[in-house]
Structures are given as structure tokens and as C-alpha cells.
Design a protein around this motif. Structure first.
Motif, PDB file in Angstrom:
ATOM      1  N   ALA A 112       0.797  -1.142   0.103  1.00  0.00           N
ATOM      2  CA  ALA A 112       0.014  -0.010  -0.246  1.00  0.00           C
ATOM      3  C   ALA A 112       1.055   1.328   0.000  1.00  0.00           C
ATOM      4  CB  ALA A 112      -0.916  -0.072   1.071  1.00  0.00           C
ATOM      5  N   ALA A 113       2.047   1.080   0.959  1.00  0.00           N
ATOM      6  CA  ALA A 113       2.830   2.580   0.884  1.00  0.00           C
ATOM      7  C   ALA A 113       3.593   2.747  -0.327  1.00  0.00           C
ATOM      8  CB  ALA A 113       3.583   2.409   1.841  1.00  0.00           C
ATOM      9  N   ALA A 117       2.788   5.827  -3.078  1.00  0.00           N
ATOM     10  CA  ALA A 117       4.307   6.814  -3.414  1.00  0.00           C
ATOM     11  C   ALA A 117       4.312   6.626  -4.959  1.00  0.00           C
ATOM     12  CB  ALA A 117       5.366   6.305  -3.013  1.00  0.00           C
ATOM     13  N   SER A 118       3.790   5.602  -5.492  1.00  0.00           N
ATOM     14  CA  SER A 118       3.866   5.602  -6.987  1.00  0.00           C
ATOM     15  C   SER A 118       2.603   6.495  -7.681  1.00  0.00           C
ATOM     16  CB  SER A 118       3.653   4.225  -7.671  1.00  0.00           C
ATOM     17  OG  SER A 118       3.531   4.271  -9.080  1.00  0.00           O
ATOM     18  N   VAL A 125       3.822  14.516  -8.519  1.00  0.00           N
ATOM     19  CA  VAL A 125       4.991  15.063  -9.110  1.00  0.00           C
ATOM     20  C   VAL A 125       5.325  15.099 -10.486  1.00  0.00           C
ATOM     21  CG1 VAL A 125       7.522  14.661  -8.863  1.00  0.00           C
ATOM     22  CG2 VAL A 125       5.985  14.142  -6.765  1.00  0.00           C
ATOM     23  N   TYR A 126       5.124  14.247 -11.267  1.00  0.00           N
ATOM     24  CA  TYR A 126       5.367  14.319 -12.551  1.00  0.00           C
ATOM     25  C   TYR A 126       4.375  15.130 -13.499  1.00  0.00           C
ATOM     26  CZ  TYR A 126       5.020  13.039 -17.662  1.00  0.00           C
ATOM     27  OH  TYR A 126       4.820  13.151 -18.913  1.00  0.00           O
ATOM     28  N   THR A 127       2.993  14.979 -13.351  1.00  0.00           N
ATOM     29  CA  THR A 127       1.932  15.487 -13.976  1.00  0.00           C
ATOM     30  C   THR A 127       1.958  17.017 -13.534  1.00  0.00           C
ATOM     31  OG1 THR A 127       0.900  13.617 -14.384  1.00  0.00           O
ATOM     32  CG2 THR A 127      -0.523  15.580 -14.849  1.00  0.00           C
ATOM     33  N   GLY A 128       2.002  17.187 -12.307  1.00  0.00           N
ATOM     34  CA  GLY A 128       1.558  18.551 -11.869  1.00  0.00           C
ATOM     35  C   GLY A 128       3.007  19.350 -11.846  1.00  0.00           C
ATOM     36  N   PHE A 129       4.104  18.877 -11.886  1.00  0.00           N
ATOM     37  CA  PHE A 129       5.159  19.581 -11.726  1.00  0.00           C
ATOM     38  C   PHE A 129       6.166  19.398 -12.836  1.00  0.00           C
ATOM     39  CE2 PHE A 129       9.729  20.172 -10.226  1.00  0.00           C
ATOM     40  CZ  PHE A 129       9.837  21.524 -10.173  1.00  0.00           C
ATOM     41  N   LEU A 130       6.799  18.188 -12.863  1.00  0.00           N
ATOM     42  CA  LEU A 130       7.948  18.065 -13.704  1.00  0.00           C
ATOM     43  C   LEU A 130       7.588  17.998 -15.156  1.00  0.00           C
ATOM     44  CD1 LEU A 130       9.577  14.871 -12.027  1.00  0.00           C
ATOM     45  CD2 LEU A 130      10.485  17.124 -12.374  1.00  0.00           C
ATOM     46  N   ILE A 143      10.413   6.954 -12.873  1.00  0.00           N
ATOM     47  CA  ILE A 143      10.523   5.853 -11.754  1.00  0.00           C
ATOM     48  C   ILE A 143       9.002   5.608 -11.337  1.00  0.00           C
ATOM     49  CG2 ILE A 143      10.751   7.785  -9.979  1.00  0.00           C
ATOM     50  CD1 ILE A 143      12.407   4.373 -10.187  1.00  0.00           C
ATOM     51  N   ALA A 144       8.076   6.565 -11.297  1.00  0.00           N
ATOM     52  CA  ALA A 144       6.851   6.116 -10.857  1.00  0.00           C
ATOM     53  C   ALA A 144       6.225   5.115 -11.761  1.00  0.00           C
ATOM     54  CB  ALA A 144       5.911   7.319 -10.654  1.00  0.00           C
TER      55      ALA A 144
END
Length: 310
Positions: A112-113, A117-118, A125-130, A143-144
Motif C-alpha cells: 500500500a505504501a 508513493a507511485s 510530481v510528474y503531471t503537476g510539476f515535472l 520511476i513512478a
């Protein structure tokens, strides 16, 4: 007025998620000598699917502005107005919550953890920022998307105390290195879309020729990485043969892309990359489960954590 089920189904990016779940399934089978435990396997796959679908829906939500100006995404439910942002958000939260509840209660907290995180890594992290911050977005954020084999491995081994990070992370590494040549081929073909949407994909910021060479370099690295499961004794000669043939074809596509016959060739590379990953993981599965007698004595062997004496 009721919204057709198909609109919500499209939010989950079913073809992309199916490939991710397949790699998680292979991770499960490679994690144990025989069949993986049924409950952890079934609910683990379901939980991973729900989390990936939730991340996909959040991707639709965050990308709704750029989806409207890109030809490839203009028919998505939010871009067309078939769904409202509040509906998409509620759907994504429901899927994510169901995923976490299932994995915690019926699989194990570690899975679950890692899955959470993925989900955050891809959706936030990817869609909203990177995606909007750097032309290396797909490399850093990859990596996700590469995590599912690790999630599958954790789902069927954590409770049995047979956790082996090294082999699981090797599967993650394969997908991580595969992601840039896979996605940059699409980005070359859709570069005008990304430029119009102000998304700094590599072909937009560094040009098509530079991106073609990056695809070739990553493909060479990918072929090298895919030999590692054989070298460490994780897989046998059946997998090795399949990996080398698939890799040789991928290398031919990447080399041909340096001087392509037409604009559509980049999409041929993209389409082959999907077939490549599916076939590569299928070779891993068949080699491990159906052909154990072909396993060699490894040149050296990764030793699971906690197995050393003393």
C-alpha cells in the motif's frame, strides 16, 4: 443526466494501465518459486489497477488545459466537457481510497505504501510539476511508472518474509530505461502539439535530431540492462534469447529513426516499444514459470537481504 460509463472508463487510460498491471503480474510470478499466494495476487493486482486508474484520472484533471489544445487529447472527457472537474476529482479520490483500503486490509501495508508513493509520483510530481518544468520530465518522472513490478513483488512476498529488493528493482530498472525511448518517439511525432500547449518536451526544447540520438542511446542502454536478469541468474537462456532478439529489433528501429523514411516512422517506433515491453516481460514469465529446467548456473548471484550468515 447520467454520464455514460465509457467516459469514466476513458479517464482510467485502460490500455496504459493494462500494460502496467501486466508487469506487476510478472513481478508476482518472478517473486516466488511456484504460484503466488492467491489472495495477495488477486487483491494486489486489483489494488494496483485501482491506484493506476486513479493516477490516470488525476492526470486528466491536471492536464485539462493542455488537453484542449492538443490534437491527441482533444477528445478526452474533460476537454470535451463530457465530465466536470468535480466529477473527475471525486472519481479519482474514490479509486485511490478503494485501492489503499484493499491493499492495506487484504495484501500488506508495504505494498500500500509503495503504491501510494507511485500514485503521488505520477499524478502529482510528474503531471503537476515535472511535465511543465524540464525537458527531462519523462526521465525523472519515469520511476513512478516503472514501479508496478516492484509493487507486484511486494504484494506476494512481504507477508511470507521473502523480500528480495535486488531482483525486484532490476525489473523496475528495465521499465525506467525503456520509458524515454518509448515516450520520446511519441513526442517527436506530436511535437507541434506539445509546443502549442507550452509543454517542454525534449523535441520542443532541444530539437528532433537531438531527441533521435537520445532515443538511440537509451535503446542501447536498454539492451544492456535487459541482459542483467540472465547475468545474475534471475532468468535463463530462453529469456536471454528473447531479450536479444527483441532488443535487436528495437535497436534497428532506433537507428532507422536517425534518418527516418517519413514523419510516421516515429509512431512506428512508439508502437513497437509497447509490443517490446509486453513481449520482454512475457519472456521473463515463461522462462521463470514454464521452463525452469533451462535455468543456468549464474556467473554470480545476487543474495537476498538478510540471507547472509552472521
Amino acid at each position: 443526466m447520467a454520464v455514460p460509463f465509457g467516459q469514466y472508463w476513458e479517464l482510467t487510460k485502460p490500455r496504459v494501465v493494462a500494460l502496467l498491471v501486466f508487469t506487476a503480474l510478472v513481478g508476482m510470478f518472478l517473486a516466488v518459486p511456484g504460484l503466488p499466494p492467491l489472495r495477495q495476487a488477486v487483491f494486489g493486482l486489483a489494488g494496483i489497477w485501482l491506484a493506476a486508474a486513479s493516477a490516470a484520472a488525476i492526470n486528466h484533471l491536471i492536464d485539462q488545459r493542455i488537453d484542449k489544445v492538443m490534437v491527441r487529447t482533444a477528445n478526452r472527457p474533460l476537454a470535451t466537457g463530457a465530465l466536470r472537474p468535480a466529477q473527475v476529482l471525486a472519481f479519482a479520490v474514490f479509486l485511490g481510497a478503494a485501492s489503499m483500503a484493499m491493499l492495506i486490509a487484504l495484501v500488506n501495508p508495504l505494498t500500500a505504501a509503495l503504491t501510494f508513493a507511485s500514485l503521488i509520483g505520477y499524478a502529482v510530481v510528474y503531471t503537476g510539476f515535472l511535465k511543465r518544468a524540464t525537458p527531462q520530465n519523462i526521465v525523472i518522472g519515469g520511476i513512478a511508472g516503472a514501479a508496478p513490478p516492484l509493487l507486484g513483488w511486494a504484494a506476494v512476498t512481504n507477508m511470507a518474509g521473502q523480500w528480495d529488493w535486488a531482483h525486484a528493482l532490476l525489473l523496475v530498472l528495465i521499465i525506467f530505461v525503456w520509458t524515454p525511448p518509448h515516450f520520446w518517439a511519441l513526442a517527436i511525432f506530436r511535437r507541434d502539439d506539445y509546443a502549442r500547449a507550452l509543454v517542454p518536451m525534449l523535441p520542443v526544447t532541444h530539437g528532433v535530431e537531438y531527441t533521435r540520438w537520445q532515443i538511440f542511446i537509451y535503446t542501447v542502454l536498454l539492451v544492456v540492462v535487459t541482459v542483467l536478469p540472465y547475468i545474475v541468474g534471475m532468468s535463463g537462456v530462453f529469456y536471454l534469447g528473447g531479450a536479444l532478439v527483441l532488443g535487436a529489433v528495437f535497436l534497428w528501429y532506433a537507428w532507422r529513426l536517425l534518418d527516418p523514411p517519413d514523419e510516421l516512422f516515429a509512431m512506428q517506433v512508439f508502437n513497437y516499444s509497447i509490443v517490446y515491453l509486453m513481449a520482454l516481460f512475457a519472456f521473463l514469465l515463461v522462462d521463470h514459470w514454464l521452463l525452469p529446467w533451462l535455468q543456468p548456473t549464474p556467473a554470480f548471484e545476487l543474495i537476498p537481504m538478510g540471507s547472509r550468515a552472521g
